[in-house]
Design a protein around this motif. Structure first.
Motif, PDB file in Angstrom:
ATOM      1  N   ILE A   1       0.885  -1.166   0.000  1.00 45.85           N
ATOM      2  CA  ILE A   1       0.000   0.000   0.000  1.00 45.85           C
ATOM      3  C   ILE A   1       0.915   1.206   0.000  1.00 45.85           C
ATOM      4  O   ILE A   1       1.713   1.387   0.930  1.00 45.85           O
ATOM      5  CB  ILE A   1      -0.932   0.023   1.222  1.00 45.85           C
ATOM      6  N   ILE A   2       0.845   2.004  -1.047  1.00 47.91           N
ATOM      7  CA  ILE A   2       1.713   3.179  -1.160  1.00 47.91           C
ATOM      8  C   ILE A   2       0.921   4.426  -0.780  1.00 47.91           C
ATOM      9  O   ILE A   2      -0.215   4.602  -1.202  1.00 47.91           O
ATOM     10  CB  ILE A   2       2.320   3.307  -2.564  1.00 47.91           C
ATOM     11  N   THR A   3       1.528   5.274   0.048  1.00 46.71           N
ATOM     12  CA  THR A   3       0.873   6.519   0.469  1.00 46.71           C
ATOM     13  C   THR A   3       1.887   7.664   0.318  1.00 46.71           C
ATOM     14  O   THR A   3       2.869   7.729   1.046  1.00 46.71           O
ATOM     15  CB  THR A   3       0.362   6.435   1.927  1.00 46.71           C
ATOM     16  N   GLU A   4       1.675   8.487  -0.664  1.00 47.87           N
ATOM     17  CA  GLU A   4       2.551   9.633  -0.916  1.00 47.87           C
ATOM     18  C   GLU A   4       2.537  10.570   0.292  1.00 47.87           C
ATOM     19  O   GLU A   4       1.489  10.936   0.812  1.00 47.87           O
ATOM     20  CB  GLU A   4       2.078  10.387  -2.153  1.00 47.87           C
TER      21      GLU A   4
ATOM     22  N   THR B   1      -1.780  11.779  -5.374  1.00 51.15           N
ATOM     23  CA  THR B   1      -2.305  10.513  -4.860  1.00 51.15           C
ATOM     24  C   THR B   1      -3.520  10.063  -5.665  1.00 51.15           C
ATOM     25  O   THR B   1      -3.679   8.872  -5.966  1.00 51.15           O
ATOM     26  CB  THR B   1      -2.666  10.641  -3.368  1.00 51.15           C
ATOM     27  N   ARG B   2      -4.379  11.012  -6.013  1.00 55.71           N
ATOM     28  CA  ARG B   2      -5.538  10.661  -6.856  1.00 55.71           C
ATOM     29  C   ARG B   2      -5.080  10.070  -8.188  1.00 55.71           C
ATOM     30  O   ARG B   2      -5.661   9.105  -8.694  1.00 55.71           O
ATOM     31  CB  ARG B   2      -6.418  11.892  -7.079  1.00 55.71           C
ATOM     32  N   SER B   3      -4.034  10.641  -8.748  1.00 51.28           N
ATOM     33  CA  SER B   3      -3.505  10.125 -10.014  1.00 51.28           C
ATOM     34  C   SER B   3      -2.904   8.730  -9.837  1.00 51.28           C
ATOM     35  O   SER B   3      -3.058   7.863 -10.707  1.00 51.28           O
ATOM     36  CB  SER B   3      -2.426  11.070 -10.558  1.00 51.28           C
TER      37      SER B   3
ATOM     38  N   VAL C   1      -0.717  -3.898  -5.668  1.00 47.78           N
ATOM     39  CA  VAL C   1      -0.559  -2.539  -5.140  1.00 47.78           C
ATOM     40  C   VAL C   1      -1.892  -1.849  -4.909  1.00 47.78           C
ATOM     41  O   VAL C   1      -2.787  -1.903  -5.756  1.00 47.78           O
ATOM     42  CB  VAL C   1       0.306  -1.673  -6.096  1.00 47.78           C
ATOM     43  N   ARG C   2      -2.010  -1.213  -3.750  1.00 51.21           N
ATOM     44  CA  ARG C   2      -3.152  -0.362  -3.441  1.00 51.21           C
ATOM     45  C   ARG C   2      -2.616   1.017  -3.058  1.00 51.21           C
ATOM     46  O   ARG C   2      -1.509   1.124  -2.516  1.00 51.21           O
ATOM     47  CB  ARG C   2      -3.958  -0.965  -2.289  1.00 51.21           C
ATOM     48  N   VAL C   3      -3.378   2.051  -3.302  1.00 51.86           N
ATOM     49  CA  VAL C   3      -2.938   3.427  -3.028  1.00 51.86           C
ATOM     50  C   VAL C   3      -3.787   4.032  -1.924  1.00 51.86           C
ATOM     51  O   VAL C   3      -5.020   3.953  -1.945  1.00 51.86           O
ATOM     52  CB  VAL C   3      -3.027   4.299  -4.300  1.00 51.86           C
ATOM     53  N   GLY C   4      -3.119   4.608  -0.932  1.00 48.78           N
ATOM     54  CA  GLY C   4      -3.798   5.333   0.134  1.00 48.78           C
ATOM     55  C   GLY C   4      -3.235   6.745   0.239  1.00 48.78           C
ATOM     56  O   GLY C   4      -2.372   7.149  -0.550  1.00 48.78           O
ATOM     57  N   TYR C   5      -3.719   7.498   1.222  1.00 48.01           N
ATOM     58  CA  TYR C   5      -3.264   8.878   1.433  1.00 48.01           C
ATOM     59  C   TYR C   5      -2.351   8.936   2.651  1.00 48.01           C
ATOM     60  O   TYR C   5      -2.643   8.337   3.692  1.00 48.01           O
ATOM     61  CB  TYR C   5      -4.461   9.810   1.627  1.00 48.01           C
ATOM     62  N   GLY C   6      -1.243   9.687   2.528  1.00 46.94           N
ATOM     63  CA  GLY C   6      -0.245   9.726   3.588  1.00 46.94           C
ATOM     64  C   GLY C   6       0.001  11.099   4.198  1.00 46.94           C
ATOM     65  O   GLY C   6       1.131  11.620   4.086  1.00 46.94           O
TER      66      GLY C   6
END
Length: 421
Positions: free
Chosen positions: A137-140, A160-162, A173-178
């Protein structure tokens, strides 16, 4: 070809004891005794424990470049006088990719199969994870000031939206907010983030990491960090808060009431002298607690087994000898209640994310309780094989999808710019 794990002793499993596990197309097809290995790739797990992969729920993979760069310092001094300046000077896409790959390999050696990261150029961390074959899980990192990747918090949120769109079809891979923390983000930035979230978006944030942090937020915003999150609408069931050392009884009650989650990071907390998080109280309150190593710049290694053992021992010192027994500690280290869907428990029709841990070593002689062995006696040397999504990515202690020597060479070359040996 199907994969068959034979003769191992299964724990954290639908069936515990000596069972075979048949894996097909990334899924556990069958758990039973005496499964025929014809037409299968067979992993002989005789004299081994078979269990789910570990989950490192809070780390900064690329920070392996800064391992040992600044030690024996308090959190804010370490961060503002050493780490932030080094990041501004040395962090770029290539650094993040190479150093993250090194960290992923290091983590894999201790049985990690999934992790949640917060840093910059997170797409490069995702690329490294996909190449090695682990879940991420990646969180910019979202901060008000300029980072090596984004000019401000809004730009990081929009990026992050992109990233969510870019990796929407990627299985691993999943994307979250950091959002970094309540002390590096204004009310305005935190509210902007809250207003732009979907219901299922993961929020990954540092909270109550040290007394000095809490005092800083109180002075700047007039409220404790937990109350700031409540004010802006960021304390929710998909919120994962790292550290939480300075959590009061009232904080714990609020975290439980909002269904938010805590990530215990014991060795980093100790090294930065931040303290011992009241995890036992959080567990009693029904809070989901996960386990993380933090980055190699503050730990200074990424051995999740070490952090699991440290977590259990610290809670015994803080509370009593019965606090955080081996089954509880192992559950915390294995995706606890579901940061990664279905991972953390071996069951038929579940994802095939499995570790084979050897019982041939000196510290494994004898074993009476496999949970006790894994938590209190095992180490990364005990890990023999790692399977993620049905694919063997560590076999006999060797990496299947990466050249270890090449990765180490590339990181050493980068580190020479910082004065490394």
């Amino acid at each position: 070809m199907s994969l068959l794990i034979k003769n191992g002793y299964c724990i954290r499993s639908q069936k515990e004891g000596y069972y075979d596990i048949l894996i097909e197309e990334g899924t556990i097809k069958r758990i039973d005794k005496g499964i025929d290995g014809k037409d299968c790739e067979v992993i002989d797990a005789k004299n081994c424990i078979v269990m789910p992969t570990f989950c490192n729920a809070h780390t900064h993979m690329a920070m392996s470049l800064f391992r040992g760069l600044a030690d024996d310092l308090e959190l804010m001094e370490w961060l503002t006088k050493h780490i932030f300046p080094a990041e501004a000077k040395f962090v770029d896409k290539q650094m993040v990719y190479v150093c993250s790959k090194l960290s992923i390999l290091e983590s894999l050696r201790s049985g990690m199969g999934c992790f949640m990261d917060m840093y910059f150029f997170e797409e490069e961390i995702a690329r490294a994870a996909i190449e090695v074959g682990v879940r991420a899980i990646i969180t910019e990192g979202i901060i008000d000031f300029e980072t090596p990747d984004c000019k401000n918090a809004r730009e990081a949120i929009n990026k992050t939206r992109s990233l969510k769109e870019e990796f929407s079809d990627e299985e691993l891979v999943r994307v979250g907010y950091g959002p970094h923390s309540t002390y590096t983000l204004s009310y305005e930035s935190l509210r902007y983030l809250a207003d732009n979230l979907s219901d299922d978006d993961i929020i990954h944030i540092h909270i109550n990491e040290s007394r000095r942090e809490v005092e800083s937020v109180l002075k700047d915003k007039g409220k404790r960090p937990i109350d700031v999150l409540i004010d802006v609408g960021l304390l929710r069931e998909t919120t994962f808060m790292a550290h939480c050392v300075e959590s009061s009884d009232e904080d714990i009650s609020k975290i439980a009431n909002y269904g938010a989650n805590v990530i215990n990071v014991p060795q980093s907390n100790l090294k930065l002298a931040s303290g011992i998080a009241p995890i036992q109280d959080m567990l009693k309150a029904g809070i989901g607690v996960y386990l993380g190593t933090d980055g190699a710049a503050s730990n200074n290694n990424l051995d999740i087994i070490e952090d699991m053992r440290t977590s259990s021992l610290l809670q015994k010192v803080k509370f009593d000898e019965r606090a955080m027994d081996s089954k509880t500690a192992l559950a915390m280290g294995m995706n606890h209640e579901g940061l990664f869907d279905g991972v953390g428990f071996i069951r038929e029709a579940g994802p095939a994310d499995v570790v084979v841990m050897s019982l041939d070593d000196l510290e494994a002689t004898p074993v009476y309780n496999p949970y006790s062995f894994v938590v209190y006696a095992a180490n990364s040397r005990s890990v023999r094989d790692v399977i993620v999504n049905g694919k063997v990515i560590l076999k006999g202690g060797e990496f299947v999808n990466a050249d270890e020597e090449e990765v180490k060479y590339e990181v050493r070359e980068l580190s020479k710019k910082l004065g490394a040996l």
